[in-house]
Design an enzyme around this catalytic site. Structure first.
Site, PDB file in Angstrom:
ATOM      1  N   ASP A 307       0.877  -1.162   0.000  1.00  0.00           N
ATOM      2  CA  ASP A 307       0.000   0.000   0.000  1.00  0.00           C
ATOM      3  C   ASP A 307       0.922   1.222   0.000  1.00  0.00           C
ATOM      4  O   ASP A 307       2.135   1.116   0.214  1.00  0.00           O
ATOM      5  CB  ASP A 307      -0.947  -0.007   1.197  1.00  0.00           C
ATOM      6  CG  ASP A 307      -2.153   0.905   0.959  1.00  0.00           C
ATOM      7  OD1 ASP A 307      -2.079   1.801   0.085  1.00  0.00           O
ATOM      8  OD2 ASP A 307      -3.177   0.743   1.657  1.00  0.00           O
TER       9      ASP A 307
HETATM   10  C1  NOJ Z   1      -3.991   3.960   0.186  1.00  0.00           C
HETATM   11  C2  NOJ Z   1      -5.167   3.062   0.162  1.00  0.00           C
HETATM   12  O1  NOJ Z   1      -5.219   2.302   1.353  1.00  0.00           O
HETATM   13  C3  NOJ Z   1      -5.191   2.131  -1.033  1.00  0.00           C
HETATM   14  O2  NOJ Z   1      -6.388   1.411  -1.043  1.00  0.00           O
HETATM   15  C4  NOJ Z   1      -5.015   2.927  -2.292  1.00  0.00           C
HETATM   16  O3  NOJ Z   1      -5.109   2.075  -3.409  1.00  0.00           O
HETATM   17  C5  NOJ Z   1      -3.697   3.643  -2.232  1.00  0.00           C
HETATM   18  N1  NOJ Z   1      -3.678   4.545  -1.086  1.00  0.00           N
HETATM   19  C6  NOJ Z   1      -3.404   4.460  -3.484  1.00  0.00           C
HETATM   20  O4  NOJ Z   1      -4.224   5.559  -3.510  1.00  0.00           O
END
Ligand code: NOJ
Length: 893
Positions: A307
């Site tokens: 993530d």
């Molecule tokens: C954080 C989020 O938890 C995730 O779901 C997302 O895809 C990424 N940021 C990118 O924006």
């Protein structure tokens, strides 16, 4: 205009690049402060350190990809390319170019000699995020409520078409974790419902649809991301590590990892790890989770990414099985610093990260690219998530960036509004309908209350990533959103449909209103949640501030309307359960409609149901308890702790209806509840044994071969700056100023348990999704559904399994394992549905055997319960004699 994720400009500790975080693999070192904190209205409970038994043992080395038959061709193509790549090209594909260093949420480097461009990774699970001329689809939770696998696929396909049309290589969805363990959890709405089978079908149908379009789908967040608060390792919380989700091995397999198995079985190309730790070890470098469970047990062949900014170490994450660092930055974003990129080059040159690990990372990425056919006419990104302008900085985070044409405004909507309307309509769940108040006639005198019926007066996309609750709630907030191209507000649709509509947009009931005989009040209320980088009305992602109470004093609005009008219809737009007790039994509250989060077609999809053009056929994808306290305190939002928040999943397998059943607590509305305007009978049920039961699955086959490459450390010159190279400041490159100086003289301390000899093949593995025998159909069940009412409609059949009463494993009384929905049945029309029970559906994860075991009994049967909610089980079949009957007393209240 810069509209990008400024939220990611977070300042974290400067961990030395490539350091292994000093978190032991086995337990937490958190201090054990015992305290209860009040945060807003919510009680935030502080709980224990990682308790004994919650361990995450080391699992090394990373199993290489390429041994699964369905990926053979793609791996063969990838191997040919990777064998000829330079070290720089390999590193390029593993590492993001940095936050705001390209058009998409994440961008990798490229390997242009082989036709592989910078790969574009873009949110979200409900549409292409932060762009234009896209569709805003209904959220996952709405899709789950349809209980319609064909619609789940259709939505996935349309999502994939839009991603492809915008030039997205890797779409950051679907979300299948959180599963919804915590009713207040901020991102439950991105997924399909509080049950592993529902999440599993929702996720896998979405993936199949998306990937049929050519985009690589990403299932996220692996795993245990059940609350938003304290999810990241960040100093603003006081040198605090990300929350530790403490999950026992059996619960992890049977509940949280279950839908990820389905996703891998469906051929998903990418998995995103979550921010949190599991059992005290960060998920982005948790070798047990990535190497052991994902890549060995589940046979995952694609790539594992972090993530955003979840990476906390370079070598540690590489060895634990991570394949792609996103968005590439190290502990402090936007400075041009990385754990990988140039430092991965260094660690390969100095022999710390085995070259074969890097080769496997890249092969997995390139194989996924071939597997979806992206080598054939796949568009480059034609949009920018950073700006809505036509031209802008190519690399907004650079000190000096060139200017590019960044937005071509390509319209990718096609006829997807129909998909949206079909899903939103079919998700609408009718909870209560006394006196057949619904459907309405178009001549009824309708008095409409509540700001949730109209659009945000400041504009439908006024709040960045929907981080406000103003107007109709058609999606939650955060990265899981997309811009609305339009938003059909319920009030506009009502006015189009009915002749006599008066609207009061305030959330406070107007004074001095007189109800005329025959007036019908429709009251709109909502409840919102989202991602932790935004706080909305004192809710920090999770509904920690509001609890399960409708926002903006919705309960008072309903009560006031109910005091005035003899007939009240309540329409609820919500991310999850709300407690309806303050008004549900008021005599004038005749009908209650949960419209969930409908996306751009909030209006017409609702009036389709309210006026009876279609009969409602949605079902609750979670239970609505009478009180939040009907659930165990362990599923509350966990509060602040100085070093690391501990979240211990002490309820084990018992979430949602499983917990309520165990405790003999009747919900207000059961999981799966949903009414229709017609009635159905279920008859002619049959059970057929397809595969004989055995306690253990047949032994798996040995792994096939994987690509073999030269193991010689490449020449350092492969990562020297190319001559005349035009360097963009802060962009993350694989290059080194003086690569020839890298030597292997400094010994490196490897993580505990690190080994290079491959692990023995786990008995539970054997193919994508684990041992292929887990997917064997053991029983088929058929049932004939007949429309016995007077209007057309669709019915859903759910199959719950009850384990043999002499099973030695403590197991929830009933568990959903399959569901099917009929087509539209006209009155007297009927359809025979077939539901399946697979080996895994009858298995428990035996933590000693480390295998899926069916508790086969000579004397006690599995009972297959059929009904249309967890509390309405009308038919049952037994495994031992195959007999089916109606009228048997269900084992649940
Ligand atoms: C954080 C989020 O938890 C995730 O779901 C997302 O895809 C990424 N940021 C990118 O924006």
């Amino acid at each position: 205009m810069l509209i990008s994720n400024s939220c990611w400009v977070i300042f974290t500790l400067v961990f030395p690049a490539l350091a292994i975080r000093q978190t032991p693999d086995f337990a937490s070192d958190a201090l054990g402060l015992q305290q209860i904190q009040q945060h807003g209205n919510a009680t935030l409970e502080k709980r224990d350190d990682v308790p004994a038994g919650f361990t995450t043992p080391p699992y090394y080395p990373t199993p290489k990809g390429g041994w699964v038959a369905s990926w053979t061709d793609s791996y063969a193509k990838a191997a040919e390319v990777v064998a000829n790549m330079t070290l720089a090209e390999k590193v390029n594909l593993t590492t993001g170019t940095g936050l705001l260093m390209g058009p998409c949420s994440g961008n990798t480097g490229s390997a242009l000699r082989f036709g592989i461009p910078n790969l574009c990774l873009q949110d979200s699970a409900l549409g292409v995020a932060q762009t234009d001329n896209n569709t805003a689809f209904p959220a996952g939770i709405t899709t789950g409520a349809t209980f319609n696998k064909a619609l789940m696929y259709a939505r996935g396909y349309a999502l994939g078409q839009e991603a492809r049309g915008k030039g997205v290589n890797i779409q950051l969805g679907p979300t299948i974790g959180p599963i919804g363990r915590k009713p207040r959890g901020g991102r439950n709405w991105e997924g399909f419902g509080a049950d592993p089978a529902l999440q599993g079908f929702g996720g896998s149908e979405t993936i199949k649809g998306m990937q049929a379009s050519g985009v690589i789908a990403t299932v996220k967040h692996f795993i245990g991301n059940e609350q938003e608060m304290y999810r990241m390792d960040i100093p603003p919380h006081g040198l605090m590590k990300a929350i530790s989700s403490n999950i026992d091995d059996r619960t992890l397999h049977e509940l949280y990892a279950w839908p990820f198995m389905d996703a891998i079985k469906a051929g998903v190309g990418a998995v995103m790890t979550s921010y949190n730790d599991v059992n005290g070890s960060a998920n982005s470098q948790n070798s047990k989770l990535i190497n052991g469970i994902l890549k060995d047990e589940f046979g995952f062949q694609g790539l594992v990414m972090t993530d955003w900014l979840a990476q906390i170490g370079g070598v540690s994450s590489a060895l634990a099985g991570l394949d792609m660092a996103m968005p590439g930055d190290g502990s402090i974003p936007l400075l041009g610093l990385a754990y990988w990129g140039y430092d991965l080059s260094t660690s390969v040159l100095n022999g710390t990260v085995p070259l074969e690990r890097l080769n496997d990372m890249v092969t997995r990425i390139v194989a996924a690219w071939y597997q979806m056919g992206q080598d054939q006419d796949y568009p480059l990104p034609n949009f920018s998530a950073n700006t809505a302008d036509a031209t802008g900085l190519c690399y907004p985070a650079a000190l000096l960036s060139p200017t590019c044409v960044v937005n071509e405004y390509v319209n990718v909507q096609a006829d997807h509004a129909n998909v949206v309307r079909n899903v939103s309509r079919e998700g609408i769940t009718l909870l209560k309908n006394d006196n057949t108040t619904l459907p309405l006639t178009t001549s009824a005198s309708l008095k409409v209350f509540g700001s949730d019926a109209q659009n945000n007066p400041d504009g439908i996309n006024a709040c960045n990533q929907r981080s406000c609750d103003t107007g109709v709630l058609a999606m939650g907030w955060g990265s899981g959103t997309a811009n609305y191209p339009y938003l059909d507000a319920p009030i506009d649709a009502l006015k189009r449909k009915a002749a006599n509509v008066t609207y009061y947009s305030s959330d406070t009931f107007p004074s001095g209103l007189t109800a005329a005989t025959g007036d019908i009040a429709i009251v709109f209320i909502n409840s919102d949640s989202g991602e932790n980088q935004y706080t909305v009305e004192n809710n920090h992602g999770d509904r920690d501030g509001s609890g399960l109470v409708s926002w903006h004093n919705g309960d008072a609005l309903v009560q006031a309307a109910a005091a005035k009008y003899a007939t009240v219809i309540v329409v609820v737009h919500t991310v999850g359960p709300i407690i309806v007790e303050p008004w549900i039994d008021l005599p004038s509250v005749k009908s209650v409609v949960f419209a969930h989060l409908p996306g751009q077609e909030a209006g017409d999809s609702l009036t389709d149901i309210l006026f009876g053009d279609y009969s409602p056929s949605g079902h609750l994808p979670y239970s609505i308890p009478v009180a939040e306290s009907d659930y165990p305190s362990s599923v509350g939002i966990v509060g602040f702790e100085v070093t690391q928040v501990q979240d211990t999943f002490s309820e084990g397998l018992y979430i949602d209806y499983r917990y309520l059943n165990k405790n003999k607590t009747s919900p207000r509305y059961a999981f799966g509840h949903g009414l229709s305007y017609t009635t159905f009978s279920k008859s002619s049920i049959t059970l057929t044994s397809i595969t004989p039961l055995s306690s253990l699955p047949p032994a798996r086959a040995a792994k096939g071969s994987t690509p073999v490459y030269s193991s010689a450390i490449p020449p350092a010159s492969e990562v020297a700056w190319p001559t005349g190279f035009n360097i963009i400041s802060r962009y993350l490159y694989p290059y080194l100023d003086d690569p020839a100086s890298i030597s292997s003289s400094t010994p490196f301390t490897y993580p505990t348990g690190y080994q290079t000899t491959p692990q023995p093949d786990p008995p539970s593995g054997g193919d994508e999704g684990g041992n292929p025998a887990l997917w064997d159909i053991m029983y088929n069940l058929t049932v004939t559904v007949t429309n016995t009412g007077t209007v057309a409609g669709k019915d859903t059949v759910m199959l719950f399994v009850q384990y043999p009463s002499d099973s030695p494993y403590d197991t929830p009384i009933i568990q959903l394992r399959d569901f099917e929905k009929t087509d539209t049945l006209v009155p007297e029309g009927s359809e025979t549905l077939t539901l399946s029970v697979k080996r895994r559906d009858l298995s428990v994860w035996d933590t000693v055997l480390q295998n899926w075991v069916v508790p086969v009994s000579e004397s006690e049967p599995f009972v297959f319960w059929v009904g249309n909610s967890s509390a309405n089980l009308t038919l049952a079949c037994e495994s031992l004699n195959g007999a089916c009957s109606s009228g048997r007393t269900p084992p649940v209240v």
